[in-house]
Design an enzyme around this catalytic site. Sequence first.
Site, PDB file in Angstrom:
ATOM      1  N   TRP A 282      25.844 126.495  75.430  1.00 27.67           N
ATOM      2  CA  TRP A 282      25.846 127.548  74.318  1.00 27.67           C
ATOM      3  C   TRP A 282      24.469 127.662  73.702  1.00 27.67           C
ATOM      4  O   TRP A 282      24.066 128.641  73.267  1.00 27.67           O
ATOM      5  CB  TRP A 282      27.021 127.263  73.533  1.00 27.67           C
ATOM      6  CG  TRP A 282      28.432 127.928  73.748  1.00 27.67           C
ATOM      7  CD1 TRP A 282      29.587 127.358  74.435  1.00 27.67           C
ATOM      8  CD2 TRP A 282      28.558 129.255  73.562  1.00 27.67           C
ATOM      9  NE1 TRP A 282      30.439 128.282  74.446  1.00 27.67           N
ATOM     10  CE2 TRP A 282      30.003 129.416  73.902  1.00 27.67           C
ATOM     11  CE3 TRP A 282      27.978 130.131  72.893  1.00 27.67           C
ATOM     12  CZ2 TRP A 282      30.666 130.810  73.925  1.00 27.67           C
ATOM     13  CZ3 TRP A 282      28.564 131.622  72.760  1.00 27.67           C
ATOM     14  CH2 TRP A 282      29.818 131.942  73.410  1.00 27.67           C
ATOM     15  N   TRP A 310      29.418 145.321  52.261  1.00 27.02           N
ATOM     16  CA  TRP A 310      29.393 143.989  51.819  1.00 27.02           C
ATOM     17  C   TRP A 310      29.491 144.055  50.097  1.00 27.02           C
ATOM     18  O   TRP A 310      28.959 144.867  49.498  1.00 27.02           O
ATOM     19  CB  TRP A 310      28.042 143.037  51.874  1.00 27.02           C
ATOM     20  CG  TRP A 310      27.969 143.023  53.620  1.00 27.02           C
ATOM     21  CD1 TRP A 310      26.911 143.714  54.273  1.00 27.02           C
ATOM     22  CD2 TRP A 310      28.635 142.205  54.405  1.00 27.02           C
ATOM     23  NE1 TRP A 310      26.924 143.492  55.507  1.00 27.02           N
ATOM     24  CE2 TRP A 310      28.065 142.484  55.817  1.00 27.02           C
ATOM     25  CE3 TRP A 310      29.922 141.288  54.313  1.00 27.02           C
ATOM     26  CZ2 TRP A 310      28.583 142.111  56.988  1.00 27.02           C
ATOM     27  CZ3 TRP A 310      30.257 140.888  55.322  1.00 27.02           C
ATOM     28  CH2 TRP A 310      29.681 141.063  56.558  1.00 27.02           C
ATOM     29  N   TRP A 363      26.815 138.136  56.296  1.00 25.40           N
ATOM     30  CA  TRP A 363      26.494 136.981  56.918  1.00 25.40           C
ATOM     31  C   TRP A 363      24.942 136.289  57.011  1.00 25.40           C
ATOM     32  O   TRP A 363      24.623 135.237  57.151  1.00 25.40           O
ATOM     33  CB  TRP A 363      26.801 137.085  58.553  1.00 25.40           C
ATOM     34  CG  TRP A 363      25.959 138.324  59.250  1.00 25.40           C
ATOM     35  CD1 TRP A 363      26.198 139.591  59.399  1.00 25.40           C
ATOM     36  CD2 TRP A 363      24.659 137.891  59.894  1.00 25.40           C
ATOM     37  NE1 TRP A 363      25.194 140.146  60.056  1.00 25.40           N
ATOM     38  CE2 TRP A 363      24.173 139.130  60.493  1.00 25.40           C
ATOM     39  CE3 TRP A 363      23.939 136.986  59.930  1.00 25.40           C
ATOM     40  CZ2 TRP A 363      23.170 139.414  61.127  1.00 25.40           C
ATOM     41  CZ3 TRP A 363      22.524 137.106  60.696  1.00 25.40           C
ATOM     42  CH2 TRP A 363      22.408 138.251  61.373  1.00 25.40           C
ATOM     43  N   TRP A 386      26.142 132.781  63.304  1.00 24.36           N
ATOM     44  CA  TRP A 386      26.590 133.719  62.409  1.00 24.36           C
ATOM     45  C   TRP A 386      27.153 134.705  62.699  1.00 24.36           C
ATOM     46  O   TRP A 386      28.134 135.498  62.293  1.00 24.36           O
ATOM     47  CB  TRP A 386      25.512 133.566  61.400  1.00 24.36           C
ATOM     48  CG  TRP A 386      25.653 132.465  60.372  1.00 24.36           C
ATOM     49  CD1 TRP A 386      24.856 131.244  60.539  1.00 24.36           C
ATOM     50  CD2 TRP A 386      26.213 132.299  59.126  1.00 24.36           C
ATOM     51  NE1 TRP A 386      25.112 130.324  59.075  1.00 24.36           N
ATOM     52  CE2 TRP A 386      26.210 131.202  58.517  1.00 24.36           C
ATOM     53  CE3 TRP A 386      27.464 133.012  58.478  1.00 24.36           C
ATOM     54  CZ2 TRP A 386      26.677 130.616  57.372  1.00 24.36           C
ATOM     55  CZ3 TRP A 386      27.849 132.695  57.342  1.00 24.36           C
ATOM     56  CH2 TRP A 386      27.842 131.315  56.959  1.00 24.36           C
TER      57      TRP A 386
END
Length: 484
Positions: A282, A310, A363, A386
Amino acid sequence: MTKAATAPIIVWFRKDLRLADNRALAAAAGERPVIPLYIREPAESGNGPLGAAQLWWLHHSLEALGGRLARRGSQLILRSGNPSDVIGELARETGADRIYWNRRYDPNGIATDTPLKTALAAQGIHAESFSGQLLHEPMRLLTTTGGPYRVFTPFWRALGSKGEPASPIDEPQWLTAPQAWPRSERLADWSLLPTNPDWAATFSEVWTPGEKGAAARLDDFIDGPLDDYKRDRDFPGVDGTSLLSPHLAFGEISPAQIWHATARLPADAGDGVATFRKELAWREFSYHLLFHHPELPHRNLDRRFDSFCWMNDEDDFTRWATGMTGYPIVDAGMRQLWRHGYMHNRVRMIVASFLIKDLLIDWRKGEAWFRDTLLDADPANNGASWQWVAGSGADAAPFFRIFNPLLQGEKFDPDGHYVKRFVPELERLAARYVHRPFAAPASALEEAGITLGSTYPKPIVDHAVARDRALAAFRDITSAARKA
Protein backbone atom coordinates in the site's frame (compact mmCIF):
# COMPACT_ATOMS: atom_id res chain seq x y z
CA MET A 1 47.40 7.40 -9.52
CA THR A 2 45.57 10.29 -11.24
CA LYS A 3 43.94 13.12 -9.39
CA ALA A 4 40.53 12.00 -10.71
CA ALA A 5 41.04 8.55 -9.21
CA THR A 6 41.61 9.99 -5.75
CA ALA A 7 39.08 12.81 -5.85
CA PRO A 8 36.38 12.23 -3.22
CA ILE A 9 32.76 11.41 -4.03
CA ILE A 10 30.03 13.32 -2.24
CA VAL A 11 27.17 11.10 -1.04
CA TRP A 12 24.09 13.20 -0.46
CA PHE A 13 21.82 11.77 2.23
CA ARG A 14 18.17 12.81 2.05
CA LYS A 15 15.35 10.62 3.34
CA ASP A 16 17.69 7.62 3.40
CA LEU A 17 19.43 8.13 6.73
CA ARG A 18 21.03 4.70 6.91
CA LEU A 19 24.25 2.92 6.01
CA ALA A 20 22.83 -0.52 5.18
CA ASP A 21 21.07 -1.06 1.85
CA ASN A 22 22.13 2.40 0.72
CA ARG A 23 23.07 1.97 -2.93
CA ALA A 24 24.50 5.44 -3.38
CA LEU A 25 26.78 4.98 -0.40
CA ALA A 26 27.78 1.44 -1.42
CA ALA A 27 28.71 2.58 -4.94
CA ALA A 28 30.85 5.43 -3.62
CA ALA A 29 32.50 3.38 -0.89
CA GLY A 30 33.88 0.95 -3.43
CA GLU A 31 35.58 3.65 -5.48
CA ARG A 32 37.15 6.62 -3.69
CA PRO A 33 37.15 8.69 -0.49
CA VAL A 34 33.61 9.56 0.57
CA ILE A 35 32.18 12.82 1.89
CA PRO A 36 28.74 12.16 3.43
CA LEU A 37 26.53 15.24 3.15
CA TYR A 38 23.14 16.29 4.46
CA ILE A 39 21.67 19.56 3.15
CA ARG A 40 19.05 21.54 4.99
CA GLU A 41 17.26 22.68 1.86
CA PRO A 42 15.20 25.91 1.77
CA ALA A 43 11.76 25.50 3.35
CA GLU A 44 10.03 26.58 0.15
CA SER A 45 11.50 23.58 -1.68
CA GLY A 46 9.32 21.23 0.37
CA ASN A 47 12.16 18.73 0.58
CA GLY A 48 12.76 18.73 4.32
CA PRO A 49 10.67 17.43 7.19
CA LEU A 50 6.98 17.82 6.44
CA GLY A 51 6.13 19.39 9.79
CA ALA A 52 7.18 20.37 13.27
CA ALA A 53 7.03 16.83 14.66
CA GLN A 54 9.44 15.56 12.02
CA LEU A 55 11.99 18.22 12.97
CA TRP A 56 12.37 16.42 16.30
CA TRP A 57 12.95 13.09 14.55
CA LEU A 58 15.37 14.59 12.05
CA HIS A 59 17.60 15.97 14.80
CA HIS A 60 17.92 12.60 16.50
CA SER A 61 18.22 10.68 13.22
CA LEU A 62 21.05 12.90 11.97
CA GLU A 63 22.73 12.57 15.34
CA ALA A 64 22.50 8.78 15.10
CA LEU A 65 23.73 8.74 11.51
CA GLY A 66 26.70 10.93 12.40
CA GLY A 67 27.66 8.54 15.16
CA ARG A 68 27.50 5.50 12.88
CA LEU A 69 29.61 7.25 10.25
CA ALA A 70 32.18 8.26 12.86
CA ARG A 71 32.61 4.63 13.89
CA ARG A 72 33.52 3.87 10.28
CA GLY A 73 36.16 6.54 10.03
CA SER A 74 33.90 9.10 8.41
CA GLN A 75 32.01 12.27 9.22
CA LEU A 76 28.58 13.71 8.33
CA ILE A 77 28.87 17.17 6.81
CA LEU A 78 25.91 19.46 7.46
CA ARG A 79 25.22 22.42 5.19
CA SER A 80 22.25 24.71 4.58
CA GLY A 81 21.15 26.23 1.29
CA ASN A 82 20.22 25.57 -2.30
CA PRO A 83 21.60 22.13 -3.28
CA SER A 84 23.30 23.38 -6.45
CA ASP A 85 25.13 26.08 -4.51
CA VAL A 86 26.01 23.86 -1.56
CA ILE A 87 27.29 20.99 -3.70
CA GLY A 88 29.23 23.31 -5.99
CA GLU A 89 30.92 25.01 -3.04
CA LEU A 90 31.72 21.69 -1.37
CA ALA A 91 33.17 20.32 -4.62
CA ARG A 92 35.44 23.34 -4.98
CA GLU A 93 36.63 22.98 -1.38
CA THR A 94 37.41 19.27 -1.62
CA GLY A 95 38.13 18.58 -5.30
CA ALA A 96 35.11 16.25 -5.53
CA ASP A 97 33.87 15.77 -9.08
CA ARG A 98 31.05 13.30 -8.42
CA ILE A 99 27.93 13.22 -6.27
CA TYR A 100 25.75 10.18 -5.66
CA TRP A 101 22.25 10.11 -4.22
CA ASN A 102 19.24 7.82 -3.94
CA ARG A 103 16.26 8.87 -6.01
CA ARG A 104 13.22 10.72 -4.67
CA TYR A 105 9.77 10.10 -6.12
CA ASP A 106 7.68 12.94 -4.71
CA PRO A 107 6.93 16.04 -6.84
CA ASN A 108 9.12 18.38 -4.79
CA GLY A 109 12.07 16.01 -4.85
CA ILE A 110 11.76 15.39 -8.59
CA ALA A 111 11.40 19.13 -9.27
CA THR A 112 14.70 19.68 -7.46
CA ASP A 113 16.70 16.70 -8.66
CA THR A 114 15.92 16.73 -12.38
CA PRO A 115 17.30 20.20 -13.18
CA LEU A 116 19.98 19.80 -10.53
CA LYS A 117 21.81 17.16 -12.57
CA THR A 118 22.04 19.59 -15.48
CA ALA A 119 23.17 22.45 -13.25
CA LEU A 120 25.88 20.31 -11.65
CA ALA A 121 27.09 19.07 -15.02
CA ALA A 122 27.63 22.70 -16.01
CA GLN A 123 29.91 22.98 -12.95
CA GLY A 124 31.86 19.87 -13.98
CA ILE A 125 30.23 17.64 -11.36
CA HIS A 126 28.84 14.28 -12.41
CA ALA A 127 25.61 13.37 -10.58
CA GLU A 128 24.44 9.76 -10.41
CA SER A 129 21.25 8.49 -8.77
CA PHE A 130 20.28 5.07 -7.47
CA SER A 131 17.13 3.17 -6.56
CA GLY A 132 16.26 1.70 -3.20
CA GLN A 133 13.63 3.85 -1.53
CA LEU A 134 10.82 1.64 -2.87
CA LEU A 135 10.50 -2.07 -3.62
CA HIS A 136 10.14 -1.29 -7.33
CA GLU A 137 10.43 2.03 -9.13
CA PRO A 138 7.01 3.55 -9.92
CA MET A 139 7.81 4.10 -13.59
CA ARG A 140 8.25 0.32 -14.03
CA LEU A 141 4.71 -0.61 -12.99
CA LEU A 142 2.20 0.26 -15.71
CA THR A 143 -1.03 -1.25 -16.94
CA THR A 144 -1.27 -3.16 -20.21
CA THR A 145 -2.31 0.10 -21.88
CA GLY A 146 0.78 1.86 -20.57
CA GLY A 147 -0.92 3.96 -17.92
CA PRO A 148 -0.74 4.03 -14.12
CA TYR A 149 -2.80 1.83 -11.84
CA ARG A 150 -5.72 3.34 -9.93
CA VAL A 151 -6.88 0.18 -8.13
CA PHE A 152 -4.77 -1.61 -5.55
CA THR A 153 -5.55 -5.28 -6.34
CA PRO A 154 -4.21 -5.27 -9.92
CA PHE A 155 -1.30 -3.12 -8.69
CA TRP A 156 -0.54 -5.79 -6.08
CA ARG A 157 -0.55 -8.47 -8.77
CA ALA A 158 1.71 -6.37 -10.98
CA LEU A 159 4.07 -5.83 -8.08
CA GLY A 160 4.29 -9.57 -7.56
CA SER A 161 4.93 -10.16 -11.25
CA LYS A 162 8.17 -8.14 -11.01
CA GLY A 163 9.68 -10.80 -8.78
CA GLU A 164 11.40 -10.35 -5.46
CA PRO A 165 12.87 -6.92 -4.73
CA ALA A 166 16.63 -6.66 -5.01
CA SER A 167 18.42 -8.11 -1.99
CA PRO A 168 19.60 -5.53 0.55
CA ILE A 169 23.23 -4.43 0.43
CA ASP A 170 25.41 -4.75 3.53
CA GLU A 171 26.64 -1.55 5.11
CA PRO A 172 30.28 -0.59 4.50
CA GLN A 173 32.55 -1.44 7.41
CA TRP A 174 34.93 1.44 6.69
CA LEU A 175 34.78 4.60 4.62
CA THR A 176 37.92 6.21 3.25
CA ALA A 177 38.20 9.81 4.42
CA PRO A 178 39.22 12.72 2.19
CA GLN A 179 42.62 14.35 2.73
CA ALA A 180 40.94 17.03 4.83
CA TRP A 181 37.42 17.33 6.13
CA PRO A 182 35.46 20.39 4.97
CA ARG A 183 33.66 22.59 7.46
CA SER A 184 30.31 21.44 8.80
CA GLU A 185 27.51 23.34 10.44
CA ARG A 186 26.55 22.30 13.97
CA LEU A 187 23.36 20.28 14.32
CA ALA A 188 22.51 22.13 17.53
CA ASP A 189 22.54 25.43 15.62
CA TRP A 190 19.71 24.21 13.41
CA SER A 191 17.34 24.42 16.42
CA LEU A 192 15.26 21.46 15.32
CA LEU A 193 14.18 20.51 18.85
CA PRO A 194 11.20 22.29 20.41
CA THR A 195 11.72 24.38 23.55
CA ASN A 196 9.51 26.50 25.76
CA PRO A 197 7.50 24.34 25.80
CA ASP A 198 9.10 21.05 24.86
CA TRP A 199 5.94 19.55 23.40
CA ALA A 200 7.95 16.55 22.12
CA ALA A 201 9.11 15.50 25.58
CA THR A 202 6.86 12.40 25.54
CA PHE A 203 7.93 11.19 22.07
CA SER A 204 10.83 9.27 23.58
CA GLU A 205 8.34 7.12 25.54
CA VAL A 206 7.87 5.21 22.28
CA TRP A 207 10.57 6.14 19.76
CA THR A 208 14.29 5.67 19.26
CA PRO A 209 15.15 7.41 15.98
CA GLY A 210 18.04 6.11 13.90
CA GLU A 211 19.07 3.04 11.95
CA LYS A 212 19.79 1.01 15.08
CA GLY A 213 16.36 1.83 16.47
CA ALA A 214 14.76 0.78 13.18
CA ALA A 215 16.56 -2.57 13.16
CA ALA A 216 15.57 -3.23 16.77
CA ARG A 217 11.94 -2.34 16.00
CA LEU A 218 11.90 -4.78 13.06
CA ASP A 219 13.41 -7.58 15.17
CA ASP A 220 10.89 -7.00 17.95
CA PHE A 221 8.02 -7.07 15.47
CA ILE A 222 9.15 -10.29 13.80
CA ASP A 223 9.69 -11.97 17.16
CA GLY A 224 6.31 -10.88 18.50
CA PRO A 225 3.32 -9.16 16.88
CA LEU A 226 3.91 -10.38 13.32
CA ASP A 227 2.43 -13.83 14.00
CA ASP A 228 -0.97 -12.36 14.88
CA TYR A 229 -0.68 -9.23 12.76
CA LYS A 230 -3.67 -10.04 10.56
CA ARG A 231 -5.92 -10.24 13.64
CA ASP A 232 -4.38 -7.70 16.01
CA ARG A 233 -3.50 -4.82 13.69
CA ASP A 234 -7.01 -3.35 13.97
CA PHE A 235 -7.03 -3.16 17.78
CA PRO A 236 -5.34 0.01 19.05
CA GLY A 237 -5.20 -1.23 22.62
CA VAL A 238 -3.05 -4.21 21.58
CA ASP A 239 0.65 -4.17 20.70
CA GLY A 240 -0.11 -5.53 17.25
CA THR A 241 1.63 -3.31 14.68
CA SER A 242 5.21 -2.85 13.53
CA LEU A 243 5.68 0.86 14.44
CA LEU A 244 8.16 1.02 11.57
CA SER A 245 6.48 3.86 9.67
CA PRO A 246 8.58 6.77 11.03
CA HIS A 247 11.76 4.80 10.34
CA LEU A 248 10.56 4.20 6.77
CA ALA A 249 9.63 7.86 6.36
CA PHE A 250 13.21 8.89 7.12
CA GLY A 251 14.78 5.98 5.28
CA GLU A 252 16.45 4.55 8.39
CA ILE A 253 15.35 1.19 7.04
CA SER A 254 14.50 0.29 3.46
CA PRO A 255 11.35 -1.55 2.36
CA ALA A 256 13.60 -4.21 0.82
CA GLN A 257 15.21 -4.88 4.20
CA ILE A 258 11.77 -5.41 5.72
CA TRP A 259 10.54 -7.53 2.83
CA HIS A 260 13.53 -9.84 2.86
CA ALA A 261 13.53 -10.12 6.66
CA THR A 262 10.01 -11.55 6.47
CA ALA A 263 11.02 -13.79 3.55
CA ARG A 264 13.45 -15.62 5.85
CA LEU A 265 10.60 -16.77 8.09
CA PRO A 266 9.38 -20.40 7.95
CA ALA A 267 6.82 -21.29 5.29
CA ASP A 268 4.22 -21.94 8.00
CA ALA A 269 4.65 -18.47 9.55
CA GLY A 270 0.95 -17.80 8.96
CA ASP A 271 -1.16 -15.04 7.46
CA GLY A 272 0.63 -12.28 9.35
CA VAL A 273 3.49 -12.10 6.86
CA ALA A 274 1.23 -11.87 3.80
CA THR A 275 -0.96 -9.25 5.43
CA PHE A 276 2.03 -7.20 6.52
CA ARG A 277 3.58 -7.35 3.07
CA LYS A 278 0.36 -5.99 1.63
CA GLU A 279 0.71 -3.01 3.94
CA LEU A 280 4.17 -2.41 2.48
CA ALA A 281 2.57 -2.66 -0.94
CA TRP A 282 0.00 0.00 0.00
CA ARG A 283 2.93 2.31 0.65
CA GLU A 284 4.24 1.45 -2.81
CA PHE A 285 0.78 2.07 -4.29
CA SER A 286 0.63 5.48 -2.62
CA TYR A 287 3.96 6.44 -4.20
CA HIS A 288 2.78 5.08 -7.53
CA LEU A 289 -0.26 7.36 -7.31
CA LEU A 290 1.81 10.35 -6.25
CA PHE A 291 4.38 9.82 -8.99
CA HIS A 292 1.70 9.72 -11.68
CA HIS A 293 -0.64 12.24 -10.01
CA PRO A 294 1.58 14.92 -8.43
CA GLU A 295 -1.50 16.87 -7.36
CA LEU A 296 -2.56 14.02 -5.01
CA PRO A 297 -1.84 15.84 -1.69
CA HIS A 298 -3.89 18.91 -2.55
CA ARG A 299 -6.41 18.18 -5.31
CA ASN A 300 -9.29 15.72 -5.60
CA LEU A 301 -8.54 12.93 -8.04
CA ASP A 302 -12.30 12.55 -8.40
CA ARG A 303 -13.15 16.01 -9.73
CA ARG A 304 -16.78 15.71 -8.63
CA PHE A 305 -15.58 16.60 -5.14
CA ASP A 306 -14.34 19.99 -6.34
CA SER A 307 -17.89 21.25 -5.88
CA PHE A 308 -18.47 19.58 -2.50
CA CYS A 309 -20.02 21.99 0.00
CA TRP A 310 -17.64 21.85 2.99
CA MET A 311 -18.68 23.60 6.20
CA ASN A 312 -15.09 24.09 7.49
CA ASP A 313 -16.15 25.32 10.92
CA GLU A 314 -12.95 26.48 12.69
CA ASP A 315 -14.23 25.73 16.20
CA ASP A 316 -15.17 22.20 15.16
CA PHE A 317 -11.72 21.73 13.64
CA THR A 318 -10.01 22.93 16.81
CA ARG A 319 -12.04 20.54 18.96
CA TRP A 320 -11.15 17.70 16.60
CA ALA A 321 -7.46 18.60 16.56
CA THR A 322 -7.25 18.83 20.36
CA GLY A 323 -9.24 15.67 21.06
CA MET A 324 -12.29 17.34 22.57
CA THR A 325 -15.11 16.08 20.35
CA GLY A 326 -16.97 14.06 22.99
CA TYR A 327 -16.41 10.87 20.99
CA PRO A 328 -13.84 8.93 23.05
CA ILE A 329 -12.19 6.90 20.26
CA VAL A 330 -11.73 10.07 18.20
CA ASP A 331 -10.39 12.03 21.17
CA ALA A 332 -8.02 9.21 22.14
CA GLY A 333 -6.57 9.14 18.64
CA MET A 334 -6.00 12.87 18.46
CA ARG A 335 -4.39 12.90 21.90
CA GLN A 336 -2.16 9.96 21.04
CA LEU A 337 -1.06 12.00 18.04
CA TRP A 338 -0.13 14.93 20.25
CA ARG A 339 1.57 12.79 22.89
CA HIS A 340 3.58 10.43 20.68
CA GLY A 341 3.54 11.98 17.20
CA TYR A 342 1.73 8.90 15.99
CA MET A 343 -1.72 7.37 15.73
CA HIS A 344 -2.84 3.78 15.28
CA ASN A 345 -3.89 3.15 11.68
CA ARG A 346 -7.44 1.97 12.45
CA VAL A 347 -7.96 5.09 14.53
CA ARG A 348 -6.56 7.27 11.73
CA MET A 349 -9.41 6.08 9.53
CA ILE A 350 -11.94 6.76 12.26
CA VAL A 351 -10.76 10.29 13.02
CA ALA A 352 -10.44 11.12 9.31
CA SER A 353 -13.96 9.90 8.60
CA PHE A 354 -15.24 11.93 11.55
CA LEU A 355 -13.58 15.14 10.35
CA ILE A 356 -14.68 14.75 6.74
CA LYS A 357 -18.14 13.26 7.10
CA ASP A 358 -19.41 14.10 10.59
CA LEU A 359 -18.02 17.64 10.62
CA LEU A 360 -17.94 18.27 6.84
CA ILE A 361 -14.44 19.70 6.99
CA ASP A 362 -12.29 19.53 3.86
CA TRP A 363 -9.94 16.54 3.90
CA ARG A 364 -7.07 18.87 3.00
CA LYS A 365 -7.26 20.53 6.42
CA GLY A 366 -6.86 17.12 8.04
CA GLU A 367 -4.03 16.21 5.69
CA ALA A 368 -2.20 19.41 6.62
CA TRP A 369 -2.67 18.73 10.35
CA PHE A 370 -1.28 15.22 9.99
CA ARG A 371 1.69 16.54 7.99
CA ASP A 372 2.59 18.83 10.86
CA THR A 373 2.01 16.45 13.76
CA LEU A 374 2.89 12.96 12.53
CA LEU A 375 6.41 11.64 12.89
CA ASP A 376 5.72 9.32 9.98
CA ALA A 377 4.26 12.08 7.78
CA ASP A 378 4.76 11.04 4.20
CA PRO A 379 3.77 12.97 1.06
CA ALA A 380 2.44 9.85 -0.65
CA ASN A 381 0.77 7.97 2.20
CA ASN A 382 -0.73 11.10 3.70
CA GLY A 383 -2.45 12.38 0.57
CA ALA A 384 -3.53 8.96 -0.68
CA SER A 385 -4.97 7.92 2.68
CA TRP A 386 -6.95 11.12 3.24
CA GLN A 387 -8.38 10.91 -0.27
CA TRP A 388 -9.17 7.24 0.32
CA VAL A 389 -11.31 8.11 3.34
CA ALA A 390 -12.87 11.11 1.59
CA GLY A 391 -13.90 8.97 -1.37
CA SER A 392 -12.20 11.37 -3.76
CA GLY A 393 -9.06 9.36 -4.51
CA ALA A 394 -7.98 6.32 -6.46
CA ASP A 395 -9.44 3.01 -5.29
CA ALA A 396 -11.12 5.03 -2.55
CA ALA A 397 -13.69 3.92 -0.03
CA PRO A 398 -17.05 5.23 -1.26
CA PHE A 399 -18.11 8.46 0.43
CA PHE A 400 -21.21 6.77 1.81
CA ARG A 401 -18.98 4.47 3.86
CA ILE A 402 -19.16 6.56 7.02
CA PHE A 403 -17.52 5.14 10.12
CA ASN A 404 -19.70 5.21 13.22
CA PRO A 405 -17.22 6.28 15.94
CA LEU A 406 -19.31 4.64 18.65
CA LEU A 407 -19.49 1.23 16.97
CA GLN A 408 -15.87 1.44 15.84
CA GLY A 409 -14.75 2.09 19.40
CA GLU A 410 -16.84 -0.72 20.83
CA LYS A 411 -15.65 -3.19 18.18
CA PHE A 412 -11.93 -2.41 18.15
CA ASP A 413 -11.39 -1.20 21.72
CA PRO A 414 -14.00 -3.30 23.53
CA ASP A 415 -12.50 -2.95 27.00
CA GLY A 416 -11.63 0.70 26.52
CA HIS A 417 -7.91 0.19 27.21
CA TYR A 418 -6.86 2.51 24.37
CA VAL A 419 -9.37 5.22 25.26
CA LYS A 420 -8.51 5.15 28.95
CA ARG A 421 -4.80 5.42 28.21
CA PHE A 422 -5.13 8.63 26.23
CA VAL A 423 -8.32 10.09 27.69
CA PRO A 424 -7.63 9.76 31.43
CA GLU A 425 -10.84 11.62 32.31
CA LEU A 426 -12.65 8.39 31.44
CA GLU A 427 -10.26 6.05 33.24
CA ARG A 428 -12.70 5.16 36.03
CA LEU A 429 -15.74 4.79 33.81
CA ALA A 430 -17.07 1.25 33.36
CA ALA A 431 -16.07 -0.35 30.06
CA ARG A 432 -19.67 -0.67 28.90
CA TYR A 433 -20.01 3.12 28.96
CA VAL A 434 -16.52 4.21 27.98
CA HIS A 435 -17.37 4.78 24.31
CA ARG A 436 -20.74 6.39 25.15
CA PRO A 437 -20.23 8.45 28.30
CA PHE A 438 -23.18 10.64 27.28
CA ALA A 439 -25.40 7.55 27.61
CA ALA A 440 -24.07 6.51 31.03
CA PRO A 441 -26.42 6.88 34.03
CA ALA A 442 -25.74 9.75 36.37
CA SER A 443 -24.60 7.34 39.07
CA ALA A 444 -21.90 5.83 36.81
CA LEU A 445 -20.65 9.30 35.83
CA GLU A 446 -20.59 10.44 39.43
CA GLU A 447 -18.70 7.33 40.53
CA ALA A 448 -16.14 7.92 37.75
CA GLY A 449 -15.78 11.60 38.66
CA ILE A 450 -17.09 12.78 35.29
CA THR A 451 -19.20 15.87 34.68
CA LEU A 452 -20.19 15.99 31.03
CA GLY A 453 -19.61 19.40 29.53
CA SER A 454 -17.06 20.16 32.24
CA THR A 455 -14.51 17.41 32.88
CA TYR A 456 -15.27 15.76 29.53
CA PRO A 457 -17.12 17.33 26.59
CA LYS A 458 -20.54 16.41 25.36
CA PRO A 459 -20.61 15.16 21.75
CA ILE A 460 -19.82 17.95 19.32
CA VAL A 461 -22.40 16.60 16.88
CA ASP A 462 -25.06 13.88 16.76
CA HIS A 463 -23.53 11.18 14.56
CA ALA A 464 -26.84 10.04 13.07
CA VAL A 465 -27.81 13.59 12.11
CA ALA A 466 -24.30 14.30 10.78
CA ARG A 467 -24.38 11.14 8.69
CA ASP A 468 -27.63 12.14 7.01
CA ARG A 469 -26.21 15.63 6.37
CA ALA A 470 -23.08 14.18 4.76
CA LEU A 471 -25.04 11.82 2.53
CA ALA A 472 -27.25 14.69 1.39
CA ALA A 473 -24.16 16.73 0.47
CA PHE A 474 -22.79 13.77 -1.48
CA ARG A 475 -26.07 13.34 -3.33
CA ASP A 476 -25.83 16.98 -4.38
CA ILE A 477 -22.46 16.54 -6.10
CA THR A 478 -23.40 13.24 -7.75
CA SER A 479 -26.62 14.79 -9.05
CA ALA A 480 -24.71 17.80 -10.38
CA ALA A 481 -22.20 15.49 -12.06
CA ARG A 482 -24.96 13.59 -13.85
CA LYS A 483 -26.45 16.82 -15.16
CA ALA A 484 -23.10 18.20 -16.34
